[in-house]
Design a protein around this motif. Sequence first.
Motif, PDB file in Angstrom:
ATOM      1  N   SER A 147       0.828  -1.208   0.000  1.00  0.00           N
ATOM      2  CA  SER A 147       0.000   0.000   0.000  1.00  0.00           C
ATOM      3  C   SER A 147       0.861   1.257   0.000  1.00  0.00           C
ATOM      4  O   SER A 147       2.000   1.256   0.460  1.00  0.00           O
ATOM      5  N   PRO A 148       0.300   2.342  -0.526  1.00  0.00           N
ATOM      6  CA  PRO A 148       0.996   3.629  -0.446  1.00  0.00           C
ATOM      7  C   PRO A 148       0.845   4.223   0.956  1.00  0.00           C
ATOM      8  O   PRO A 148      -0.013   3.759   1.730  1.00  0.00           O
ATOM      9  N   PRO A 149       1.661   5.240   1.301  1.00  0.00           N
ATOM     10  CA  PRO A 149       2.702   5.835   0.468  1.00  0.00           C
ATOM     11  C   PRO A 149       3.875   4.882   0.285  1.00  0.00           C
ATOM     12  O   PRO A 149       4.264   4.176   1.221  1.00  0.00           O
ATOM     13  N   CYS A 150       4.428   4.887  -0.935  1.00  0.00           N
ATOM     14  CA  CYS A 150       5.500   3.952  -1.244  1.00  0.00           C
ATOM     15  C   CYS A 150       6.794   4.349  -0.542  1.00  0.00           C
ATOM     16  O   CYS A 150       7.025   5.529  -0.230  1.00  0.00           O
ATOM     17  N   ILE A 151       7.651   3.379  -0.341  1.00  0.00           N
ATOM     18  CA  ILE A 151       8.990   3.635   0.203  1.00  0.00           C
ATOM     19  C   ILE A 151       9.838   4.241  -0.905  1.00  0.00           C
ATOM     20  O   ILE A 151       9.965   3.679  -1.995  1.00  0.00           O
ATOM     21  N   SER A 152      10.417   5.397  -0.651  1.00  0.00           N
ATOM     22  CA  SER A 152      11.302   6.048  -1.633  1.00  0.00           C
ATOM     23  C   SER A 152      12.690   5.433  -1.526  1.00  0.00           C
ATOM     24  O   SER A 152      13.324   5.508  -0.463  1.00  0.00           O
ATOM     25  N   LEU A 153      13.143   4.822  -2.611  1.00  0.00           N
ATOM     26  CA  LEU A 153      14.451   4.167  -2.633  1.00  0.00           C
ATOM     27  C   LEU A 153      15.377   4.936  -3.565  1.00  0.00           C
ATOM     28  O   LEU A 153      15.297   4.814  -4.785  1.00  0.00           O
ATOM     29  N   ASN A 154      16.244   5.766  -3.002  1.00  0.00           N
ATOM     30  CA  ASN A 154      17.180   6.557  -3.797  1.00  0.00           C
ATOM     31  C   ASN A 154      18.413   5.727  -4.129  1.00  0.00           C
ATOM     32  O   ASN A 154      19.039   5.139  -3.242  1.00  0.00           O
ATOM     33  N   ILE A 155      18.764   5.700  -5.415  1.00  0.00           N
ATOM     34  CA  ILE A 155      19.907   4.924  -5.899  1.00  0.00           C
ATOM     35  C   ILE A 155      20.846   5.871  -6.632  1.00  0.00           C
ATOM     36  O   ILE A 155      20.440   6.547  -7.578  1.00  0.00           O
ATOM     37  N   LEU A 156      22.108   5.921  -6.216  1.00  0.00           N
ATOM     38  CA  LEU A 156      23.127   6.747  -6.873  1.00  0.00           C
ATOM     39  C   LEU A 156      24.017   5.839  -7.713  1.00  0.00           C
ATOM     40  O   LEU A 156      24.613   4.888  -7.198  1.00  0.00           O
ATOM     41  N   THR A 157      24.112   6.127  -9.016  1.00  0.00           N
ATOM     42  CA  THR A 157      24.910   5.305  -9.931  1.00  0.00           C
ATOM     43  C   THR A 157      25.984   6.143 -10.604  1.00  0.00           C
ATOM     44  O   THR A 157      26.041   7.364 -10.459  1.00  0.00           O
ATOM     45  N   SER A 158      26.814   5.477 -11.388  1.00  0.00           N
ATOM     46  CA  SER A 158      27.808   6.171 -12.207  1.00  0.00           C
ATOM     47  C   SER A 158      27.165   6.602 -13.522  1.00  0.00           C
ATOM     48  O   SER A 158      26.065   6.166 -13.874  1.00  0.00           O
TER      49      SER A 158
END
Length: 620
Positions: free
Chosen positions: A72-83
């Motif tokens: 269910s929302p609110p969704c988990i915000s998953l921040n991903i930092l890439t090259s």
Amino acid sequence: MGRRHAATDPTYPRWIWYAAAALVALLILGGAFVLQTLIYPDRSGGGSAGNGNTPSATEPLEQDSPAGVAGSPPCISLNILTSLENAEMVRALAAAYTAKPRSVDSKCVTPAVTQEKTGVAARKVAGQFPGVPAGDRPAIWLPDSSAWLRIAGEGAGGGPVPQEGTSLARSAIVVAMPETMAKALGWDSKPPSWSEVFRMAEDRDVWERLGHGDWGKFKFGKASPLVSTSGLMALAASYGAAGGSPGGLDDMDLDAPSLVEKVRAVELGTSHYMATPEHFLWHAREADDAGKVSEFLSAVIVDEKSVWDYNRGVVSEDGITKHPGPAPKEPLTAIYPQDGVHVADNPAVILDGDWVGSQQRLAAQDFIAFAVTEQGQNVVMASGYRTIQGKVDTGVADTGRYAQTLQPLPLPRREALVSMQDSFPDVRKRARALFLLDVSESMVQEPGVTKLQRAKDAVQKALGHFTGEDEIGLAAFSHVGDGPLQPGIVSPVAPFKTNKDDLLNKLNGLQAVDATPLFEAVSRFSGDQAKDYKDTFINTIVLLSDGKNDTTHPGDLNGLSQQLSHQNHSTPVLVFTLAYGPDADVPTLLEIARASGAHYYDATDPNRLEEVLGELVTSF
């Protein structure tokens, strides 16, 4: 009486036969394991830090197990930092992950992927993202090599950055060459050693001897080891070749004066450095479109996935925005030196920062687990990479000229990696650079801190990149009416250790004059640099302008382009152009840089001048 045989003599107990057969089988399997270990000492791909659980090529991957119903929302915000290099692949993984229902702690998950130059990202991670709000900081860091996990050292949350990540994909660091050039050297059928690659780069007249004088000098490019994985691994290859052991860097005294001197000699073969490999391939494509890729490139060290991109018509000027198009007239060939290659292992780590909450950590674990399933690895293959099992899409391999198998080199320990980076200002090829500033009246037509003052401040800071052995000078250009170019040379090009004070004093004393004789200034000073060309230096001009050419003197852009292209053939003077302010003539500055074999930089937002100029000076 003859000797009885256990397999045929019924008087032998049957258990002896079974035991003997089992022993033979174990010996065979053990021998095969030892042989495999000798040939493939690191299944994870080149000694890179991994999770230690990489499946073999024949072992089936796990299947993705999405949730029956999305959380269910609110969704988990998953921040991903890439090259920059692997951002497309990571975004494709994120899209495939969210295409199925996900439920983590009964919540849906929304991945958000951002990208950054790997070396820059490593510094941000190590510094715990200063000035970045907690909600914008990443939970997952996914550089393209475990080298950066090691370099980042102390990092997020006051604890160490995890030194081992979960490898998601593989891409070898190779020598990319235009196909006809690779064939002319015979490297397409018989790969050279790394030492042979660097010896060839030092031999600037090789094309003349082989009957290809129209190709000019051997032009060999490398990315910055402070920013790019391919640049860092290129420097590691230089040290390995100089020390006689490409895979033995951990056993070398990298600070030994004799070794450092040999590395300096190896680096002399570099035509010039650029911040990222994307810059090289962008200009190679421009040269290919103009009908002669040899005017810009003979060889460059890049990752093999970038060769695939280039050969299928995809290039990027800034490493961020991809520009698809038709395939080039001449494709690149990926050369895999016979003594081995470093392999970028694209490790995913969950950062130990206090901004990573329990739900984010669970979501990060779920995303990484998906990436190494069969479904996730299919995305990896479709994105131009080798899977964690070493598999590659046949079409990708054909287009990118990939080798069927790799001979991976071990990734050096953190101490060796940091030592090599720290040595770069000392071992890199020296620059012979003239800073050329537009001092027309528009540079002071604004309230507060003028563009001219900002330019002075930015140049002064950029000078910190150079060492005493670099040769640096300063010139400026404007004119009044139809008068002569002025002030012209302000501080002549000379060893920085002797002219630094004079250069800084003259820089601070510059005043705005009137008009913008852009073509005349570039033509004169690039011609002067070509006359005084030094083969053991990177000969260059750093041009900073905020306007358009408005001179009444003879000459036009076409004539200037022809001059720069002609010089680039035998006495290349790289004119790096920097558009400063919203009124800068961007198309003209782009063409000047292209014709000279250099790169254009965008500082049309004056607030970015210092940042952009700082990146520019890493190119030599």
